[in-house]
Design a protein around this motif. Structure first.
Motif, PDB file in Angstrom:
ATOM      1  N   LEU A  54       0.814  -1.362   0.023  1.00  0.00           N
ATOM      2  CA  LEU A  54       0.057   0.076   0.030  1.00  0.00           C
ATOM      3  C   LEU A  54       0.755   1.250  -0.059  1.00  0.00           C
ATOM      4  O   LEU A  54       0.693   2.227  -0.607  1.00  0.00           O
ATOM      5  CB  LEU A  54      -0.787  -0.146   1.320  1.00  0.00           C
ATOM      6  CG  LEU A  54      -2.260  -0.901   1.065  1.00  0.00           C
ATOM      7  CD1 LEU A  54      -2.871  -0.891   2.537  1.00  0.00           C
ATOM      8  CD2 LEU A  54      -3.058  -0.421   0.253  1.00  0.00           C
ATOM      9  N   ILE A 116      -9.681  -6.075  14.286  1.00  0.00           N
ATOM     10  CA  ILE A 116     -10.220  -6.619  13.361  1.00  0.00           C
ATOM     11  C   ILE A 116     -11.037  -5.842  12.684  1.00  0.00           C
ATOM     12  O   ILE A 116     -11.107  -5.854  11.402  1.00  0.00           O
ATOM     13  CB  ILE A 116     -10.760  -7.985  13.810  1.00  0.00           C
ATOM     14  CG1 ILE A 116      -9.676  -9.081  14.968  1.00  0.00           C
ATOM     15  CG2 ILE A 116     -11.487  -8.904  12.759  1.00  0.00           C
ATOM     16  CD1 ILE A 116      -8.979  -9.735  13.632  1.00  0.00           C
ATOM     17  N   GLY A 122     -10.216  -1.884   6.149  1.00  0.00           N
ATOM     18  CA  GLY A 122      -9.187  -1.566   5.038  1.00  0.00           C
ATOM     19  C   GLY A 122      -9.165  -2.541   4.053  1.00  0.00           C
ATOM     20  O   GLY A 122      -9.235  -2.030   2.903  1.00  0.00           O
ATOM     21  N   TYR A 164      -2.643  -2.212  12.628  1.00  0.00           N
ATOM     22  CA  TYR A 164      -1.400  -2.625  13.417  1.00  0.00           C
ATOM     23  C   TYR A 164      -1.222  -1.957  14.514  1.00  0.00           C
ATOM     24  O   TYR A 164      -0.779  -2.745  15.721  1.00  0.00           O
ATOM     25  CB  TYR A 164      -0.325  -2.479  12.376  1.00  0.00           C
ATOM     26  CG  TYR A 164       0.948  -3.155  12.544  1.00  0.00           C
ATOM     27  CD1 TYR A 164       1.164  -4.082  13.588  1.00  0.00           C
ATOM     28  CD2 TYR A 164       2.091  -2.805  11.695  1.00  0.00           C
ATOM     29  CE1 TYR A 164       2.417  -4.840  13.521  1.00  0.00           C
ATOM     30  CE2 TYR A 164       3.298  -3.455  11.762  1.00  0.00           C
ATOM     31  CZ  TYR A 164       3.424  -4.279  12.868  1.00  0.00           C
ATOM     32  OH  TYR A 164       4.600  -5.086  12.983  1.00  0.00           O
TER      33      TYR A 164
HETATM   34  C1  HEM Z   1      -5.737  -3.311   4.611  1.00  0.00           C
HETATM   35  C2  HEM Z   1      -5.964  -4.394   5.060  1.00  0.00           C
HETATM   36  C3  HEM Z   1      -5.079  -4.872   6.518  1.00  0.00           C
HETATM   37  C4  HEM Z   1      -3.667  -4.824   6.434  1.00  0.00           C
HETATM   38  C5  HEM Z   1      -2.766  -3.567   5.977  1.00  0.00           C
HETATM   39  C6  HEM Z   1      -3.231  -5.523   7.519  1.00  0.00           C
HETATM   40  C7  HEM Z   1      -2.148  -5.182   8.204  1.00  0.00           C
HETATM   41  C8  HEM Z   1      -1.575  -6.224   9.330  1.00  0.00           C
HETATM   42  C9  HEM Z   1      -0.121  -5.994   9.795  1.00  0.00           C
HETATM   43  C10 HEM Z   1       0.772  -5.070   9.432  1.00  0.00           C
HETATM   44  C11 HEM Z   1      -0.238  -7.023  10.848  1.00  0.00           C
HETATM   45  C12 HEM Z   1       1.002  -7.337  11.811  1.00  0.00           C
HETATM   46  C13 HEM Z   1       2.064  -8.029  11.119  1.00  0.00           C
HETATM   47  C14 HEM Z   1       3.395  -8.229  12.162  1.00  0.00           C
HETATM   48  O1  HEM Z   1       3.149  -8.270  13.220  1.00  0.00           O
HETATM   49  O2  HEM Z   1       4.248  -8.203  11.491  1.00  0.00           O
HETATM   50  C15 HEM Z   1      -1.413  -7.573  10.855  1.00  0.00           C
HETATM   51  C16 HEM Z   1      -1.853  -8.580  11.683  1.00  0.00           C
HETATM   52  C17 HEM Z   1      -3.041  -9.265  11.760  1.00  0.00           C
HETATM   53  N1  HEM Z   1      -4.197  -9.156  11.128  1.00  0.00           N
HETATM   54 FE1  HEM Z   1      -4.297  -7.732   9.455  1.00  0.00          FE
HETATM   55  N2  HEM Z   1      -4.280  -6.219   7.927  1.00  0.00           N
HETATM   56  C18 HEM Z   1      -5.373  -6.003   7.126  1.00  0.00           C
HETATM   57  C19 HEM Z   1      -6.532  -6.666   7.343  1.00  0.00           C
HETATM   58  C20 HEM Z   1      -6.812  -7.525   8.046  1.00  0.00           C
HETATM   59  C21 HEM Z   1      -8.032  -8.340   8.023  1.00  0.00           C
HETATM   60  C22 HEM Z   1      -9.253  -7.971   7.132  1.00  0.00           C
HETATM   61  C23 HEM Z   1      -8.047  -9.305   9.092  1.00  0.00           C
HETATM   62  C24 HEM Z   1      -9.124 -10.109   9.552  1.00  0.00           C
HETATM   63  C25 HEM Z   1     -10.268 -10.160   9.427  1.00  0.00           C
HETATM   64  C26 HEM Z   1      -6.895  -9.206   9.613  1.00  0.00           C
HETATM   65  C27 HEM Z   1      -6.181  -9.910  10.768  1.00  0.00           C
HETATM   66  C28 HEM Z   1      -4.993 -10.021  11.348  1.00  0.00           C
HETATM   67  C29 HEM Z   1      -4.726 -10.444  12.338  1.00  0.00           C
HETATM   68  C30 HEM Z   1      -5.560 -11.948  13.210  1.00  0.00           C
HETATM   69  C31 HEM Z   1      -3.201 -10.204  12.607  1.00  0.00           C
HETATM   70  C32 HEM Z   1      -2.533 -10.934  13.876  1.00  0.00           C
HETATM   71  C33 HEM Z   1      -2.597 -10.392  14.978  1.00  0.00           C
HETATM   72  C34 HEM Z   1      -1.913 -10.848  16.146  1.00  0.00           C
HETATM   73  O3  HEM Z   1      -0.780 -11.260  16.016  1.00  0.00           O
HETATM   74  O4  HEM Z   1      -2.614 -10.996  17.355  1.00  0.00           O
HETATM   75  N3  HEM Z   1      -6.106  -8.156   9.229  1.00  0.00           N
HETATM   76  N4  HEM Z   1      -2.206  -7.171   9.835  1.00  0.00           N
END
Ligand code: HEM
Length: 216
Positions: A54, A116, A122, A164
């Motif tokens: 992005l 979430i 997003g 994040y």
């Molecule tokens: C534009 C959309 C999204 C972006 C840019 C994004 C970005 C990220 C990033 C950067 C992380 C952390 C990575 C790290 O720790 O190195 C993350 C973790 C996570 N994301 Fe997303 N995400 C998006 C959408 C979503 C969606 C739609 C879901 C579920 C419905 C989701 C569920 C999660 C979960 C469960 C984690 C891990 C959480 C944890 O470690 O406790 N994300 N996401």
């Protein structure tokens, strides 16, 4: 002819480079090198790459304008589509490997866990952008409307950073870094919009009398 060929090769090379994070994940998975919690690892890697793509997509316009390398526009669509691709993988990891397609639990998560909710927003914002990314859609919508619609990417990136920020427990370094880069990229656009307006207002105020001229 040579130019067309070299641009095709560059595109093919960049395409493979964009696929590299996925290939690396696949390689590590195949060799059981995804650590103690592979699902968490895949979620983190795909989330990171969604946000990176992005930001790369959003960086194209400022870099083009500042360096005069106008041809960079040729690659913007590909980077944007890769952002959507990694977001889809990220979402699929969550709904498939984490929730086993339990839609009820997923909806509960979206409603109750704020990180979430905002991550999901997003992702949803990226869907119309991916669907209308073709030349046909630019013609159908008209340049102005297409551009206005594609400004949704700003909100998707903002949602990604907040997502994040809200999910990290202690060390907010990485979300802060992403947030700072996004602030610069959005700040550049705001300056671009506000600049001409401010100078137009300034020019107008210079044309107006600076003091009241009393008659008689
Ligand atoms: C534009 C959309 C999204 C972006 C840019 C994004 C970005 C990220 C990033 C950067 C992380 C952390 C990575 C790290 O720790 O190195 C993350 C973790 C996570 N994301 Fe997303 N995400 C998006 C959408 C979503 C969606 C739609 C879901 C579920 C419905 C989701 C569920 C999660 C979960 C469960 C984690 C891990 C959480 C944890 O470690 O406790 N994300 N996401």
């Amino acid at each position: 002819m040579n130019k067309v060929l070299s641009s095709r090769w560059t595109k093919a090379f960049l395409f493979l480079l964009c696929l590299a994070p996925l290939l690396l994940l696949g390689w590590r998975g195949y060799h059981n090198q995804l650590g103690a919690n592979p699902i968490e690892n895949i979620t983190h890697k795909t989330g990171d790459w969604t946000l990176r793509f992005l930001l790369i997509t959003l960086a194209i316009t400022p870099i083009r304008r500042l360096t005069g390398k106008l041809w960079l526009i040729r690659y913007r669509r590909m980077f944007g589509l890769f952002a959507f691709f990694y977001a889809t993988l990220h979402f699929l990891t969550y709904i498939w490997l984490d929730k086993f397609f339990d839609v009820h639990e997923m909806l509960h998560d979206i409603a109750k866990r704020r990180f979430i909710t905002v991550g999901f927003a997003g992702f949803v914002l990226l869907i119309p952008l991916a669907l209308t990314s073709t030349k046909g859609w630019i013609l159908r919508l008209g340049g102005k409307r297409w551009q206005a619609l594609h400004r949704l990417i700003y909100f998707s990136a903002i949602a990604g950073v907040i997502h994040y920020w809200w999910l990290v427990k202690a060390d907010i370094h990485k979300p802060l870094e992403y947030g700072a880069i996004l602030a610069v990229l959005l700040g550049y656009r705001i300056a671009g919009w506000a600049g001409p307006k401010l100078s137009a207002n300034k020019a107008k105020s210079l044309r107006e009398p600076r003091f009241e001229v009393r008659q008689g």
